[in-house]
Design a protein around this motif. Sequence first.
Motif, PDB file in Angstrom:
ATOM      1  N   LYS A 102       0.893  -1.330   0.154  1.00 35.44           N
ATOM      2  CA  LYS A 102      -0.005   0.061   0.062  1.00 35.44           C
ATOM      3  C   LYS A 102       0.604   1.189   0.141  1.00 35.44           C
ATOM      4  N   ASP A 103       0.392   2.248  -0.887  1.00 34.86           N
ATOM      5  CA  ASP A 103       1.194   3.539  -0.779  1.00 34.86           C
ATOM      6  C   ASP A 103       1.345   4.308   0.584  1.00 34.86           C
TER       7      ASP A 103
ATOM      8  N   ARG B  10       4.457   2.628   1.920  1.00 36.24           N
ATOM      9  CA  ARG B  10       5.592   3.221   1.136  1.00 36.24           C
ATOM     10  C   ARG B  10       6.130   4.544   1.522  1.00 36.24           C
TER      11      ARG B  10
ATOM     12  N   GLY C   6       6.079   4.897  -5.689  1.00 36.16           N
ATOM     13  CA  GLY C   6       4.617   5.246  -5.884  1.00 36.16           C
ATOM     14  C   GLY C   6       4.427   6.713  -6.158  1.00 36.16           C
TER      15      GLY C   6
END
Lengths: 130, 98
Positions: B2-3, B6, B95
Motif C-alpha cells: 500500500k502507498d 511506502r 509510488g
Amino acid sequence: MTTTGRKQVLLLDDSALTLDMAKTVLEAAGFGVLTAVDLAALEGHLARSKPDLVLLDVQMPEAFGDDVGMVLRAVKGMQVPILLVSSLGDTELAQRAREAGVDGFISKRAGLDALVERVCAILGQGPRQP
Amino acid sequence: MKDDLRAVFMPRFIDTARARLERAALLLARRDDNALAGELHALGGEAAMLGLEEFADSARGGEIGARRGDLAACQRSLRTLGESLEQVVARGGPGGAP
C-alpha cells in the motif's frame, strides 16, 4: 502464540529497516512479531517465548541464516516452521533451505506483500482486512 | 504494498541507502571486498522489499562484482546506485510521480 492469541512470528535480520518493514506489515495482518537484529537477540527471544514461525535472513555479518536454521532444527529440535528470507536467487535459496533441513524460503525480491501472503499461508490465517 | 506504507518507509530507506552507499565507497577504496559485498547485499534486500526492483538488481550486480574482486564492476554499480537513489528521491519513491 502470544497471550492475546495471535500467532507469533520471530524474524532475524541484521537490517533494522527490514525488520521494521516486516514487523509493520505482519502486525497489520494480525500477527505478533518478535524481531532480532543479531544472534544474541534471537537467543533471548527463544528463551522467553515460543514462536509459531521463524524467519531467518541468510547473509548476516556474524552468521548465515541457513546455519542458524540448521542448529535450531537439528540441535535444538525446533519443530515450528523455519524459513529463510533473502534477496539471493530462488535456486540458491532452495538449495540452502534443503541442505539446512528447514522448511523453505521467502524471496525478498517478491516484496512485502508476498511476505505477508506466505506467512498467512503457512500459519493458516487470512490477512486481516483494513 | 500500500502507498501509505511506502510513504512511511521511503524516507528511511533513502537515508539508509545514502549511508550504505557512503560506507560502500569507503570499503571500495580500502578494497575490503567482503564487507563491500555485505553492504550492497543488505542494500539490495531493503530495496527489493520496497519494490525497487531495478535498484535491487544494481545492488546485486555490485555485490557480485565485489565477491569476484571486480573493481570496475563495483565502481559502475556504485555510480548507478547513486544516480538511481537520486531519481527515487526526485520522484518521491516508487509510488511517486515519474
